[in-house]
Design a protein around this motif. Structure first.
Motif, mmCIF file in Angstrom:
data_model
loop_
_atom_site.group_PDB
_atom_site.id
_atom_site.type_symbol
_atom_site.label_atom_id
_atom_site.label_comp_id
_atom_site.label_asym_id
_atom_site.label_seq_id
_atom_site.Cartn_x
_atom_site.Cartn_y
_atom_site.Cartn_z
ATOM 1 N N PRO A 170 25.352 8.397 25.102
ATOM 2 C CA PRO A 170 26.584 7.605 25.019
ATOM 3 C C PRO A 170 26.883 6.766 26.258
ATOM 4 C CG PRO A 170 26.976 9.826 24.247
ATOM 5 C CD PRO A 170 25.592 9.800 24.803
ATOM 6 N N VAL A 171 26.811 7.338 27.428
ATOM 7 C CA VAL A 171 27.164 6.584 28.636
ATOM 8 C C VAL A 171 26.029 5.650 29.035
ATOM 9 C CG1 VAL A 171 27.825 6.788 31.050
ATOM 10 C CG2 VAL A 171 28.690 8.432 29.399
ATOM 11 N N ILE A 172 24.812 6.167 29.113
ATOM 12 C CA ILE A 172 23.662 5.355 29.525
ATOM 13 C C ILE A 172 23.383 4.276 28.475
ATOM 14 C CG2 ILE A 172 21.186 5.428 29.986
ATOM 15 C CD1 ILE A 172 21.673 8.300 31.036
ATOM 16 N N GLY A 173 23.495 4.599 27.195
ATOM 17 C CA GLY A 173 23.279 3.618 26.138
ATOM 18 C C GLY A 173 24.310 2.505 26.153
ATOM 19 N N LEU A 174 25.556 2.863 26.455
ATOM 20 C CA LEU A 174 26.631 1.882 26.561
ATOM 21 C C LEU A 174 26.359 0.905 27.691
ATOM 22 C CD1 LEU A 174 29.584 1.316 25.470
ATOM 23 C CD2 LEU A 174 30.331 2.668 27.407
ATOM 24 N N ILE A 175 25.975 1.425 28.827
ATOM 25 C CA ILE A 175 25.668 0.576 29.983
ATOM 26 C C ILE A 175 24.443 -0.285 29.699
ATOM 27 C CG2 ILE A 175 24.923 0.621 32.397
ATOM 28 C CD1 ILE A 175 26.647 3.182 32.682
ATOM 29 N N ALA A 176 23.404 0.305 29.108
ATOM 30 C CA ALA A 176 22.187 -0.448 28.794
ATOM 31 C C ALA A 176 22.477 -1.560 27.792
ATOM 32 C CB ALA A 176 21.117 0.487 28.245
ATOM 33 N N TYR A 177 23.326 -1.290 26.812
ATOM 34 C CA TYR A 177 23.645 -2.314 25.818
ATOM 35 C C TYR A 177 24.328 -3.510 26.477
ATOM 36 C CZ TYR A 177 25.747 -4.767 21.944
ATOM 37 O OH TYR A 177 26.134 -5.750 21.070
ATOM 38 N N TYR A 178 25.311 -3.257 27.305
ATOM 39 C CA TYR A 178 26.033 -4.365 27.922
ATOM 40 C C TYR A 178 25.190 -5.096 28.963
ATOM 41 C CZ TYR A 178 30.329 -3.408 25.480
ATOM 42 O OH TYR A 178 31.269 -3.252 24.491
ATOM 43 N N LEU A 179 24.194 -4.441 29.551
ATOM 44 C CA LEU A 179 23.358 -5.106 30.551
ATOM 45 C C LEU A 179 22.150 -5.824 29.945
ATOM 46 C CD1 LEU A 179 23.278 -2.497 33.458
ATOM 47 C CD2 LEU A 179 24.555 -4.635 33.345
ATOM 48 N N PHE A 180 21.530 -5.255 28.912
ATOM 49 C CA PHE A 180 20.233 -5.744 28.457
ATOM 50 C C PHE A 180 20.182 -6.257 27.023
ATOM 51 C CE2 PHE A 180 19.282 -2.282 31.546
ATOM 52 C CZ PHE A 180 18.850 -3.110 32.574
ATOM 53 N N SER A 181 21.275 -6.359 26.310
ATOM 54 C CA SER A 181 21.184 -6.655 24.877
ATOM 55 C C SER A 181 21.198 -8.133 24.515
ATOM 56 C CB SER A 181 22.321 -5.961 24.136
ATOM 57 O OG SER A 181 23.536 -6.591 24.467
ATOM 58 N N ASN A 182 21.467 -9.024 25.451
ATOM 59 C CA ASN A 182 21.521 -10.468 25.166
ATOM 60 C C ASN A 182 22.493 -10.725 24.015
ATOM 61 O OD1 ASN A 182 21.034 -13.153 25.351
ATOM 62 N ND2 ASN A 182 18.962 -13.071 24.518
ATOM 63 N N ARG A 183 23.719 -10.271 24.186
ATOM 64 C CA ARG A 183 24.724 -10.312 23.132
ATOM 65 C C ARG A 183 25.083 -11.722 22.698
ATOM 66 N NH1 ARG A 183 29.599 -7.046 25.185
ATOM 67 N NH2 ARG A 183 29.625 -8.925 26.388
ATOM 68 N N SER A 184 25.094 -12.678 23.617
ATOM 69 C CA SER A 184 25.559 -14.020 23.276
ATOM 70 C C SER A 184 24.641 -14.719 22.268
ATOM 71 C CB SER A 184 25.680 -14.868 24.541
ATOM 72 O OG SER A 184 24.419 -14.985 25.160
#
Length: 105
Positions: free
Chosen positions: A79-93
């Motif tokens: 939950p915590v590490i996945g949340l951080i990884a998503y916001y850092l590495f997911s290329n959301r835009s």
């Protein structure tokens, strides 16, 4: 059954399971509202809300279904590490639906 329906069903089951596991483990520390390490309390609630926001954002994105499933599993299992990884590495835009306007001919 379509793949999106299947993924939504799996996500709902994972969310319900995480709510069941978020209950405090010990009854000795009832006066401590933070309850570090027991899966409950204020910190656990904030992390749960942020994880649900990530699940909704991933499922509403234009990613391929396999990538959606992988991101949801990473955030669910860590939950915590996945949340951080998503916001850092997911290329959301680049995967936001309706993020830009098409030019008219």
């Amino acid at each position: 059954m379509s793949l999106n329906t299947l993924l939504s069903s799996i996500l709902l089951q994972l969310c319900l399971a995480s709510l069941g596991l978020a209950a405090p483990v010990s009854t000795e520390a009832l006066d401590n509202s933070w309850q570090y390490g027991t899966g409950g309390g204020l910190v656990g609630l904030v992390i749960l809300i942020l994880d649900i926001i990530v699940f909704v954002e991933v499922l509403k994105s234009s990613r391929p279904p396999v990538h959606k499933l992988i991101w949801c599993l990473v955030v669910f299992l860590f939950p915590v590490i996945g949340l951080i990884a998503y916001y850092l590495f997911s290329n959301r835009s680049s995967y936001q639906r309706g993020s830009g306007y098409e030019t008219l001919a």
